[in-house]
Design a protein around this motif. Structure first.
Motif, short mmCIF file in Angstrom:
data_model
loop_
_atom_site.label_atom_id
_atom_site.label_comp_id
_atom_site.label_asym_id
_atom_site.label_seq_id
_atom_site.Cartn_x
_atom_site.Cartn_y
_atom_site.Cartn_z
N ILE A 181 34.19 12.47 3.57
CA ILE A 181 33.51 11.21 3.90
C ILE A 181 32.36 11.49 4.85
N GLY A 182 31.17 11.06 4.43
CA GLY A 182 30.00 11.12 5.28
C GLY A 182 29.36 9.74 5.31
N ALA A 183 29.84 8.90 6.23
CA ALA A 183 29.39 7.50 6.30
C ALA A 183 29.27 7.07 7.75
N PRO A 184 28.21 7.49 8.43
CA PRO A 184 28.08 7.24 9.87
C PRO A 184 27.89 5.79 10.25
N SER A 185 27.55 4.92 9.27
CA SER A 185 27.29 3.51 9.59
C SER A 185 28.49 2.62 9.37
N LEU A 186 29.66 3.19 9.09
CA LEU A 186 30.85 2.39 8.78
C LEU A 186 31.21 1.44 9.93
N GLU A 187 31.55 0.20 9.53
CA GLU A 187 32.04 -0.79 10.48
C GLU A 187 33.50 -1.16 10.20
N THR A 188 33.90 -1.07 8.93
CA THR A 188 35.27 -1.36 8.52
C THR A 188 35.75 -0.22 7.63
N PHE A 189 36.89 0.36 7.98
CA PHE A 189 37.36 1.56 7.29
C PHE A 189 38.85 1.44 7.00
N THR A 190 39.22 1.57 5.73
CA THR A 190 40.63 1.57 5.33
C THR A 190 40.89 2.81 4.48
N ILE A 191 41.88 3.59 4.89
CA ILE A 191 42.26 4.77 4.12
C ILE A 191 43.77 4.74 3.89
N LEU A 192 44.17 4.74 2.62
CA LEU A 192 45.57 4.82 2.22
C LEU A 192 45.73 6.12 1.43
N ASP A 193 46.40 7.08 2.01
CA ASP A 193 46.43 8.42 1.42
C ASP A 193 47.86 8.92 1.32
N CYS A 194 48.33 9.11 0.08
CA CYS A 194 49.69 9.60 -0.14
C CYS A 194 49.73 11.07 -0.50
N THR A 195 48.61 11.75 -0.48
CA THR A 195 48.55 13.13 -0.93
C THR A 195 48.63 14.09 0.27
N ASP A 196 48.70 15.37 -0.04
CA ASP A 196 48.75 16.39 1.00
C ASP A 196 47.52 17.30 0.92
N GLY A 197 46.41 16.74 0.40
CA GLY A 197 45.19 17.52 0.29
C GLY A 197 44.43 17.54 1.60
N PHE A 198 43.27 18.19 1.60
CA PHE A 198 42.47 18.26 2.83
C PHE A 198 41.65 16.98 3.01
N PHE A 199 41.21 16.76 4.24
CA PHE A 199 40.45 15.56 4.58
C PHE A 199 39.35 15.96 5.55
N ILE A 200 38.10 15.65 5.19
CA ILE A 200 36.96 16.00 6.02
C ILE A 200 36.13 14.75 6.31
N ILE A 201 35.87 14.50 7.58
CA ILE A 201 34.92 13.45 7.98
C ILE A 201 33.74 14.14 8.62
N GLU A 202 32.58 13.97 8.02
CA GLU A 202 31.40 14.73 8.43
C GLU A 202 30.69 14.15 9.64
N ASN A 203 30.88 12.86 9.91
CA ASN A 203 30.16 12.22 11.01
C ASN A 203 31.10 11.36 11.83
N GLU A 204 30.77 11.18 13.10
CA GLU A 204 31.45 10.16 13.89
C GLU A 204 30.98 8.78 13.43
N MET A 205 31.74 7.76 13.78
CA MET A 205 31.44 6.40 13.35
C MET A 205 31.23 5.51 14.57
N PRO A 206 30.06 5.54 15.16
CA PRO A 206 29.83 4.80 16.41
C PRO A 206 29.86 3.29 16.26
N ASN A 207 29.69 2.78 15.01
CA ASN A 207 29.65 1.33 14.80
C ASN A 207 30.98 0.77 14.32
#
Length: 426
Positions: A227-253
């Motif tokens: 995920i590369g979404a630095p402008s996010l204001e509302t974020f929902t993640i439902l994850d049932c897997t055991d794969g990797f997870f990368i967030i490329e940017n902080e979310m200041p908003n």
């Protein structure tokens, strides 16, 4: 009816737009001469296969073909297809070419999985309507192969992808989203066999993201999310897997976030959303998943699911790191995990009382309270130290009357030791 017929045309069209389907809209042509051709200007068309009760083969498709050809509104605010076994990708292609010059603003194509044995492949002609689209929702379809490299959605702000298969794999998703330069709202509910290994959401303009990862994905094949979404204001993640997870940017908003993960991704996520104001958190494994050194300096509303055996540790960490917290809710989202045996709590009462208990926490709500030893200790700790508490609401699980009465007595005793204003027991 005569009084309604004298209303201005724009009001009549608005009334017709509220009818549930285009079949109902077309039926109004028999009311009077005033209504005979009015339906051809309605800016909202809904074609629902379920409304077509006749078993005559091709009758639904013919109705859609004829009504679209006769329809004359220059702008279609909404065009919706709820399809089943009576429609094919060929039909969808014909309809797309028919409305390609009609300035469609919202397009919805939903395939009923229960009545359709094979998913239709969206024809390339469908993307002829992409230029003016503001909203696009696709469900249970297969995207045309390699079409994403040539299609642009310059006006698209809302995109919903539910149970989609991408023949081009990872690259299809990346190209599709890169061709949405002003996208603000993305809803993704993945299908286990979607042909994507690494689902990448790299959209700088994105403000709202809902991502439900497909269960039963094989993490041994390098499955993951980026995920590369630095402008996010509302974020929902439902994850049932055991794969990797990368967030490329902080979310200041970031303002609202719901994190519901079964494995160790949460630390990477929580460390990127520390400015969040409203947080709902559910983890299946607290160990090594909470980021050290972070402070939720704007968090005022926190909901914690108690399905993890170490939920008490997580609660104390968030209380410690949320100096402005005002509302705390302890819930139980996953009954299947809640029924698993729990060990004794791993967390002792902290030596320092969290700042939020002293200066800001006003409301505590506890759902499915059972009166266990660790639950009693948590309630007593919060009541004893919550100097700003105004209301505590406790909702118990269904239990015998005598057990519930005992809970009330214990809570009332703790309540008397506290300066809170109101205790409610449901």
């Amino acid at each position: 009816m005569d009084r309604i017929s004298h209303l201005p045309e724009h009001l009549l069209l608005k009334i017709l737009s509220f009818l549930p389907s285009t079949k109902d809209v077309v039926a109004t042509m028999v009311l009077s001469k005033r209504w005979q051709f009015l339906w051809t200007l309605v800016p909202r068309l809904v074609y629902d296969d379920d409304d077509w009760n006749t078993r005559e083969e091709g009758s639904f498709s013919r109705f859609v073909n004829i009504s679209l050809l006769l329809h004359e509104a220059p702008v279609l605010e909404s065009l919706q297809f709820n399809l089943g076994e009576n429609s094919s990708d060929v039909d969808i292609g014909v309809w797309a070419r028919t409305v390609s010059r009609r300035h469609v603003r919202e397009l919805v194509i939903e395939i009923d999985r229960s009545s359709c044995t094979e998913r239709p492949v969206l024809p390339k002609s469908l993307y002829l309507v992409s230029g003016m689209l503001v909203k696009l929702k696709l469900e249970n379809v297969i995207l045309a192969a390699d079409v994403s490299s040539t299609v642009s959605f310059p006006s698209l702000k809302e995109l919903s992808l539910v149970s989609i298969k991408y023949p081009g794999g990872d690259e299809s998703v990346t190209k599709l989203l890169s061709n949405c330069p002003v996208l603000e709202d993305l809803f993704v509910d993945r299908w286990p066999d979607d042909n994507v290994t690494v689902f990448t959401v790299r959209v700088p303009s994105l403000k709202i993201l809902y991502l439900c990862d497909a269960p039963y994905k094989d993490s041994d094949n390098g499955e993951g999310i980026v995920i590369g979404a630095p402008s996010l204001e509302t974020f929902t993640i439902l994850d049932c897997t055991d794969g990797f997870f990368i967030i490329e940017n902080e979310m200041p908003n970031i303002v609202k976030a719901r994190i519901d993960v079964f494995y160790g991704h949460s630390g990477k996520i929580l460390g990127s959303i520390t400015p969040v104001k409203h947080l709902c958190l559910c983890l299946s494994s607290f160990e090594h998943s909470y980021p050290g050194g972070c402070v939720f300096h704007r968090l005022v509303n926190f909901t914690l699911c108690r399905c993890d055996k170490q939920w008490l540790n997580l609660l104390m960490c968030v209380l410690r790191d949320s100096p402005k917290l005002q509302t705390l809710k302890l819930d139980q989202h996953h009954s299947s995990r809640a029924n698993q045996p729990k060990p004794s709590p791993c967390c002792s009462e902290p030596s320092l009382v969290p700042e939020c208990l002293i200066s800001s926490l006003e409301t505590l709500e506890w759902v499915d309270y059972e009166g266990t030893k660790e639950e009693k200790e948590v309630v007593e700790f919060i009541l004893r130290n919550g100097r700003c508490l105004r209301k505590v609401t406790i909702s118990s699980k269904p239990t015998a009357p005598e057990e519930k009465l005992e809970m009330i007595k214990e809570l009332t005793l703790s309540f008397r030791r506290s300066p809170i204003c109101q205790l409610v027991f449901n």
